[in-house]
Design a protein around this motif. Sequence first.
Motif, PDB file in Angstrom:
ATOM      1  N   LEU A  73      43.684  17.149 -16.486  1.00  0.00           N
ATOM      2  CA  LEU A  73      45.057  17.879 -16.359  1.00  0.00           C
ATOM      3  C   LEU A  73      44.861  19.412 -16.623  1.00  0.00           C
ATOM      4  CD1 LEU A  73      47.788  15.526 -17.365  1.00  0.00           C
ATOM      5  CD2 LEU A  73      47.080  16.101 -15.035  1.00  0.00           C
ATOM      6  N   PHE A  74      43.836  19.804 -17.748  1.00  0.00           N
ATOM      7  CA  PHE A  74      43.620  20.872 -18.060  1.00  0.00           C
ATOM      8  C   PHE A  74      42.909  21.610 -17.093  1.00  0.00           C
ATOM      9  CE2 PHE A  74      40.731  23.963 -20.133  1.00  0.00           C
ATOM     10  CZ  PHE A  74      41.504  24.659 -20.889  1.00  0.00           C
ATOM     11  N   MET A  75      41.785  20.838 -16.391  1.00  0.00           N
ATOM     12  CA  MET A  75      41.241  21.679 -15.210  1.00  0.00           C
ATOM     13  C   MET A  75      42.103  21.643 -14.017  1.00  0.00           C
ATOM     14  SD  MET A  75      38.275  22.041 -16.519  1.00  0.00           S
ATOM     15  CE  MET A  75      36.987  21.544 -17.404  1.00  0.00           C
ATOM     16  N   LEU A  76      43.108  20.843 -13.665  1.00  0.00           N
ATOM     17  CA  LEU A  76      43.740  20.945 -12.701  1.00  0.00           C
ATOM     18  C   LEU A  76      44.766  21.880 -12.739  1.00  0.00           C
ATOM     19  CD1 LEU A  76      44.759  17.139 -11.840  1.00  0.00           C
ATOM     20  CD2 LEU A  76      43.191  18.977 -10.445  1.00  0.00           C
ATOM     21  N   ALA A  77      45.360  22.259 -14.267  1.00  0.00           N
ATOM     22  CA  ALA A  77      46.269  23.382 -14.253  1.00  0.00           C
ATOM     23  C   ALA A  77      45.472  24.594 -14.112  1.00  0.00           C
ATOM     24  CB  ALA A  77      46.817  23.468 -16.026  1.00  0.00           C
ATOM     25  N   ALA A  78      44.416  24.677 -14.647  1.00  0.00           N
ATOM     26  CA  ALA A  78      43.439  25.926 -14.363  1.00  0.00           C
ATOM     27  C   ALA A  78      43.456  26.359 -12.934  1.00  0.00           C
ATOM     28  CB  ALA A  78      42.192  25.798 -15.203  1.00  0.00           C
ATOM     29  N   ALA A  79      43.360  25.201 -12.254  1.00  0.00           N
ATOM     30  CA  ALA A  79      43.244  25.475 -10.742  1.00  0.00           C
ATOM     31  C   ALA A  79      44.259  26.038 -10.061  1.00  0.00           C
ATOM     32  CB  ALA A  79      42.603  24.165 -10.141  1.00  0.00           C
TER      33      ALA A  79
END
Length: 170
Positions: free
Chosen positions: A19-25
């Motif tokens: 979710l951290f990576m998706l949020a960064a996206a």
Amino acid sequence: MPSVIRLYVRAVTGLNKVLFMLAAALMVMIVPAMMAEVISRYAFHSPTVWGMELAVLLFGPYFLLGGPYLLHLGGHVNMDLFRNRMSPRGGLVVDIVNQLIIVFFCAVMLYYATPLVLQSIEYRETTFSAWNPPLWPYKIAVPVAVLLLGLQSLAELARLCFGDKKDDAA
């Protein structure tokens, strides 16, 4: 650490990392929306009805969904000046108390945030702007992020209590 608890810690940390990576996206959408708004407003003297509002609405989930994994990484504001002067045992006690405070905070926030999201869904709340998007998809990020932060805090608490090092392989 017992295998069931290790599995919990790895699962929660792994989910929060994704979710951290998706949020960064989300920045891939926020930055172009803001650029389109700025160019449209200043180059063509024709502001959009959606550009800035979309950027603001997406920034909330970006900020909130990155927090739980950031807790695992130790990236939140910390009182390192005092913490580094403590004995290892004193620091461990402070870390455990901090995690318990975070869990309590998350429980209170979840208790108060969830009814607001349900009400937003029930009443089909919108922004009342010219674009007028529904608000519940953005509001739901608050209880979801608070739940994930609480779960990550419990994982960090387990890691502290069992003396495990941080495992970034999750």
